[in-house]
Enzyme design. Structure first.
Site, PDB file in Angstrom:
ATOM      1  N   HIS A 128      -9.232  37.814  24.288  1.00 20.76           N
ATOM      2  CA  HIS A 128      -9.225  36.835  23.187  1.00 20.76           C
ATOM      3  C   HIS A 128     -10.036  35.586  23.522  1.00 20.76           C
ATOM      4  O   HIS A 128     -10.350  34.807  22.633  1.00 20.76           O
ATOM      5  CB  HIS A 128      -7.785  36.423  22.870  1.00 20.76           C
ATOM      6  CG  HIS A 128      -7.007  37.512  22.195  1.00 20.76           C
ATOM      7  ND1 HIS A 128      -6.718  37.503  20.854  1.00 20.76           N
ATOM      8  CD2 HIS A 128      -6.478  38.667  22.671  1.00 20.76           C
ATOM      9  CE1 HIS A 128      -6.037  38.593  20.535  1.00 20.76           C
ATOM     10  NE2 HIS A 128      -5.874  39.314  21.630  1.00 20.76           N
ATOM     11  N   ASP A 334     -14.505  28.281  23.040  1.00 18.54           N
ATOM     12  CA  ASP A 334     -13.366  28.972  22.423  1.00 18.54           C
ATOM     13  C   ASP A 334     -13.765  30.417  22.159  1.00 18.54           C
ATOM     14  O   ASP A 334     -14.892  30.673  21.704  1.00 18.54           O
ATOM     15  CB  ASP A 334     -13.020  28.279  21.086  1.00 18.54           C
ATOM     16  CG  ASP A 334     -11.523  28.180  20.848  1.00 18.54           C
ATOM     17  OD1 ASP A 334     -10.787  29.041  21.353  1.00 18.54           O
ATOM     18  OD2 ASP A 334     -11.099  27.246  20.150  1.00 18.54           O
TER      19      ASP A 334
END
Ligand code: GDG
Length: 450
Positions: A128, A334
């Protein structure tokens, strides 16, 4: 997000219970069609595995922050021990035709541990968070004992092509494997690399926001804000770029006195991982900076910013997103960033807000057209983007929003699980009604420490 993907399909989840016990137990909880096999951790496991190697070494390194990695906690023993424990529990319940889908950096060596226990099933892994270039990974002591373990998966999935390419380059540089998307390893193992950007449940989030804007809480917030609302929503984490974002807002206020009294910046920042030194320090810095901004610019009738540390319900968040003229999403790095996607999904298409987005969020790949992309390390650029967003005419806001919404729909979360599992099975179509077993170290980022 996983719950949304798989809500119509029975599966077994396995992971940490979120509890620390002197005498850890593994138990099964049942909720609707799903069962959850959860294991407690001991304090030693928590310190060495969760706070230690996973969150004080892997998290910073994979976010390109070698400067914050605590290499004194590089000892892999606890991290491997907990992965071995999960493997022991899993082999007790796995059936020969089950598929195993492993999530995130806490569980990199799980497939290797499962293979050592004789498991032949298809096992896939999804990361992720970002995968940095091999030059950064190679600076991590022990990387040779850990990163190659990903080759025991049948499929390794990443958020962006850049992450996938970085991993392929790691395999080439460190293991001498040509950087192809698909490689055959010794002993019949085969690892494939793929890109599966995570999305959101677009239309249902739009519906939720449409209802939530009328809720008492959101009406109260909107009614108490003079002028326009600008919003930021992030776990309190150094990767999210909150301190630099506050600098940018301060510069915006200094350069744009005409906006004083007409903009309120609401930063919602639930605490996370407070037991780790860097997180506790960050909390102090953000508190001080938010206080300084208000101290410098507030008057009796207006405060330029509201900084809250407590979490809000998903419904409240969706309504606040919809009420906000601007969202500031400026992580330094991110994997994807779902706040950016939720903000777009929540907007009123007839009068949408503007998304200011870091070019270093995975979401920037899909949102190139539509968002105001910024370099989060450049507060002057972010300040100019705030001024531009605040003054943006409705026609431009609408055309940008429609490009963003199209991007959301084309990669809705409903397709994400199917795409990953089809690829894992090596088939074009995969029906999630087939049994799926999932492993995840923490089920809910907000109910358990993340
Ligand atoms: C990792 C990767 C990747 C936030 N505050 C509240 C709240 N949230 C929810 C948001 C959003 C989620 O938490 C945060 O997701 P992000 O994607 O922004 O960031 P991470 O937690 O770091 O997630 C990231 C993600 O995994 C998925 O693959 O995108 O890159 O780092 O959904 O809405 N939810 C509630 N109250 C809050 O106060 N209910």
């Amino acid at each position: 997000m996983l719950k949304a993907t798989l809500k119509n399909h029975p599966c077994v989840w396995m992971g940490w219970s979120g509890e620390i016990k002197a005498h850890p137990r593994t138990r099964t909880l049942y909720q609707k069609k799903n069962s959850f096999i959860v294991s407690d951790l001991t304090q030693e496991d928590f310190d060495e595995y969760y706070s230690g190697f996973a969150n004080s070494v892997l998290w910073p390194v994979l976010h390109y922050r070698l400067d914050l990695a605590e290499f004194s906690r590089r000892d892999l023993t606890g991290y491997l021990r907990v992965n071995e424990h999960f493997a022991d529990e899993m082999v007790k319940v796995l059936k020969p035709d089950d598929i195993v889908w492993v999530h995130d950096y806490h569980l990199i060596p799980l497939a290797k541990a499962l293979r050592q226990r004789g498991l032949q099933n298809k096992v896939g892994f999804f990361l992720h968070i970002p995968m940095p270039p091999p030059e950064i990974i190679a600076a991590m002591p022990n990387h040779e004992q850990l990163i190659p373990a990903l080759c025991h998966y049948d499929l390794v999935g990443f958020q962006t092509d850049n992450d996938a390419a970085n991993f392929a380059r790691y395999l080439a540089n460190e293991l001498g494997m040509p950087a192809h998307i698909s490689r055959r390893l010794g002993a019949g193992n085969r690892v494939r690399i793929g890109t599966f950007p995570v999305g959101v449940a677009t239309r249902s989030f739009t519906r939720l926001a449409r209802r939530a804007i009328k809720s008492d809480l959101v009406k109260k917030v909107m009614g108490s804000v003079p002028g326009a609302l600008m919003i930021g929503v992030d776990r309190l984490d150094y990767t999210k770029g909150i301190t630099l974002r506050l600098d940018a807002y301060e510069r915006f206020l200094a350069a744009n006195p005409a906006w004083h009294g007409k903009i309120t910046y609401l930063q919602i920042t639930p605490r996370s991982r407070s037991q780790i030194k860097e997180y506790a320090e960050l909390e102090d810095v953000v508190n001080a900076n938010a206080g300084r901004i208000n101290g410098t610019y507030a008057d009796a009738s207006w405060s330029p910013m509201r900084y809250v540390n407590r979490p809000y319900s998903r419904t409240a968040l969706s309504g606040l997103y919809r009420g906000a003229r601007v969202a500031l999403v400026t992580p330094l790095r991110d994997g994807m960033n779902l706040v950016a996607k939720e903000y777009v999904a929540a907007q009123d298409a007839a009068n949408p807000g503007v998304l200011i987005l870091s070019r270093f969020a995975g979401a920037a790949v899909e949102f190139k057209e539509g968002a105001l992309l910024v370099n989060p390390y450049d507060p002057d650029q972010v300040a100019s983007a705030i001024a531009r967003a605040m003054a943006m005419p409705q026609a431009e806001r609408k055309s940008r929003h429609s490009a963003l919404y199209r991007a959301l729909l084309s990669n809705d979360i409903s397709k994400w699980g199917d795409k990953f599992l089809s690829s894992l099975m090596g088939t074009k179509e995969f029906n999630l009604k087939d049994a799926a077993t999932l492993a995840r170290a923490d089920f809910d980022a907000l109910s358990a420490p993340h």
